[in-house]
Design an enzyme around this catalytic site. Structure first.
Site, PDB file in Angstrom:
ATOM      1  N   GLY A   1       0.773  -1.245   0.000  1.00  0.00           N
ATOM      2  CA  GLY A   1       0.000   0.000   0.000  1.00  0.00           C
ATOM      3  C   GLY A   1       0.801   1.290   0.000  1.00  0.00           C
ATOM      4  O   GLY A   1       0.314   2.330   0.429  1.00  0.00           O
TER       5      GLY A   1
ATOM      6  N   MET B   1      -3.709  -6.807  -7.122  1.00  0.00           N
ATOM      7  CA  MET B   1      -3.124  -7.899  -7.887  1.00  0.00           C
ATOM      8  C   MET B   1      -4.135  -8.915  -8.412  1.00  0.00           C
ATOM      9  O   MET B   1      -3.851 -10.106  -8.489  1.00  0.00           O
ATOM     10  CB  MET B   1      -2.068  -8.619  -7.031  1.00  0.00           C
ATOM     11  CG  MET B   1      -0.948  -7.719  -6.545  1.00  0.00           C
ATOM     12  SD  MET B   1      -0.124  -6.815  -7.864  1.00  0.00           S
ATOM     13  CE  MET B   1       0.841  -8.144  -8.575  1.00  0.00           C
TER      14      MET B   1
ATOM     15  N   ASN C   1      -4.958   2.790 -13.176  1.00  0.00           N
ATOM     16  CA  ASN C   1      -3.983   1.857 -12.608  1.00  0.00           C
ATOM     17  C   ASN C   1      -2.589   2.472 -12.681  1.00  0.00           C
ATOM     18  O   ASN C   1      -2.307   3.283 -13.568  1.00  0.00           O
ATOM     19  CB  ASN C   1      -4.012   0.557 -13.429  1.00  0.00           C
ATOM     20  CG  ASN C   1      -3.080  -0.498 -12.880  1.00  0.00           C
ATOM     21  OD1 ASN C   1      -2.988  -0.699 -11.663  1.00  0.00           O
ATOM     22  ND2 ASN C   1      -2.359  -1.178 -13.763  1.00  0.00           N
TER      23      ASN C   1
ATOM     24  N   ASN D   1       1.731   3.079  -2.633  1.00  0.00           N
ATOM     25  CA  ASN D   1       1.099   4.045  -3.559  1.00  0.00           C
ATOM     26  C   ASN D   1      -0.147   4.645  -2.920  1.00  0.00           C
ATOM     27  O   ASN D   1      -0.398   5.846  -3.029  1.00  0.00           O
ATOM     28  CB  ASN D   1       0.757   3.375  -4.895  1.00  0.00           C
ATOM     29  CG  ASN D   1       1.939   3.372  -5.837  1.00  0.00           C
ATOM     30  OD1 ASN D   1       2.315   4.416  -6.354  1.00  0.00           O
ATOM     31  ND2 ASN D   1       2.554   2.213  -6.028  1.00  0.00           N
TER      32      ASN D   1
ATOM     33  N   HIS E   1       1.297   1.197 -13.155  1.00  0.00           N
ATOM     34  CA  HIS E   1       2.038   0.000 -13.568  1.00  0.00           C
ATOM     35  C   HIS E   1       3.539   0.310 -13.547  1.00  0.00           C
ATOM     36  O   HIS E   1       3.958   1.357 -14.049  1.00  0.00           O
ATOM     37  CB  HIS E   1       1.596  -0.427 -14.978  1.00  0.00           C
ATOM     38  CG  HIS E   1       2.276  -1.674 -15.426  1.00  0.00           C
ATOM     39  ND1 HIS E   1       1.865  -2.925 -15.014  1.00  0.00           N
ATOM     40  CD2 HIS E   1       3.357  -1.856 -16.208  1.00  0.00           C
ATOM     41  CE1 HIS E   1       2.678  -3.833 -15.528  1.00  0.00           C
ATOM     42  NE2 HIS E   1       3.588  -3.216 -16.266  1.00  0.00           N
TER      43      HIS E   1
HETATM   44  C1  GRF Z   1       3.710  -1.071  -7.375  1.00  0.00           C
HETATM   45  O1  GRF Z   1       4.982  -1.168  -7.959  1.00  0.00           O
HETATM   46  C2  GRF Z   1       2.639  -0.967  -8.427  1.00  0.00           C
HETATM   47  O2  GRF Z   1       3.055  -0.267  -9.561  1.00  0.00           O
HETATM   48  C3  GRF Z   1       2.436  -2.427  -8.779  1.00  0.00           C
HETATM   49  O3  GRF Z   1       2.514  -3.109  -7.563  1.00  0.00           O
HETATM   50  C4  GRF Z   1       3.314  -2.366  -6.655  1.00  0.00           C
HETATM   51  C5  GRF Z   1       2.471  -2.102  -5.460  1.00  0.00           C
HETATM   52  O4  GRF Z   1       3.164  -1.440  -4.443  1.00  0.00           O
HETATM   53  N1  GRF Z   1       1.186  -2.602  -9.508  1.00  0.00           N
HETATM   54  P1  GRF Z   1       2.375  -0.726  -3.271  1.00  0.00           P
HETATM   55  O5  GRF Z   1       1.404  -1.761  -2.707  1.00  0.00           O
HETATM   56  O6  GRF Z   1       1.689   0.462  -3.811  1.00  0.00           O
HETATM   57  O7  GRF Z   1       3.439  -0.391  -2.268  1.00  0.00           O
END
Ligand code: GRF
Length: 212
Positions: free
Chosen positions: A12, A86, A103, A14, A105
């Site tokens: 989490g 995911m 999203n 992001n 990525h």
């Molecule tokens: C990030 O690198 C995002 O781009 C990818 O999965 C990772 C998730 O990281 N889809 P977080 O849970 O946001 O720390």
């Protein structure tokens, strides 16, 4: 004020960056498909409502997506932001949130869609890598691109060092993309490309390795 719902599956970071970015919208809820996602505690510490829709409790993808949509719709969001979520979503789910689902990525799409992006970039010896915020369409990791950030791949990079460099940029560009969306700055043109309204173009060249 516009409302967003954030979907997570794990760490989490992001999501945390979005919670702390002082966005011009309210974060109505954080929803996870795993009860043990660390990000849920971060959301709770920020006073954000959380919900869990465990994918393992559903017999198939369609039933899971239906339950997930019900949980999301209870918050009536303007946008749904996938942040390390995911699960692959069904076409029906994607259609329901058309133009509202975004999203982040960890690659410069359309290169390296899918998983293990940093390992694959290192394997190929590319010198520039990065991250992308895009609208979600049924074409996995290929919806209209809103913003990208590029970083150099350095000679001694490992998967971890490269991932950390990309992640720092993810946190910056995701907040920027949502700020633009919430301020109605992003439009889709006739080619289906996401473009910014009333915005002077700027940027600079990244050469990697640098010129001497
Ligand atoms: C990030 O690198 C995002 O781009 C990818 O999965 C990772 C998730 O990281 N889809 P977080 O849970 O946001 O720390």
């Amino acid at each position: 004020m516009k409302k967003i719902v954030i979907l997570i599956s794990g760490r989490g970071s992001n999501m945390q960056a979005l919670l702390e970015a002082q966005l011009p919208c309210s974060i109505a809820a954080v929803i996870s498909n795993r009860a043990d996602a660390e990000g849920l505690n971060i959301a709770k510490a920020h006073g954000i409502p959380t919900a869990v829709v465990e994918h393992r409790d559903y017999a198939d993808r369609d039933r899971f997506d239906t339950a997930l949509a019900k949980s999301i719709d209870a918050f009536v969001p303007d946008f749904v932001a996938l942040a390390g979520f995911m699960r692959i979503l069904t076409a029906k789910f994607v259609a329901r949130y058309q133009g509202k689902l975004i999203n982040i990525h960890p690659s410069l799409l359309p290169a390296y869609g899918g998983l293990d992006t940093h390992v694959r970039a290192l394997h190929d010896g590319v010198k520039i890598h990065g991250c992308t915020v895009h609208f979600v369409t049924t074409d996995l990791d290929h919806g209209p691109i809103i913003i990208q950030a590029a970083v150099p791949v350095l000679r001694d990079d490992t998967e971890q060092t490269l991932a950390a460099r990309v992640l720092r940029e993810e946190h910056r560009i995701y907040a920027q993309a949502i700020r633009w969306l919430c301020n109605d700055k992003v439009i889709l043109n006739e080619q289906g490309h996401a473009i910014l309204r009333h915005r002077k173009q700027s940027g600079f060249t990244l050469v990697s390795p640098g010129l001497e």
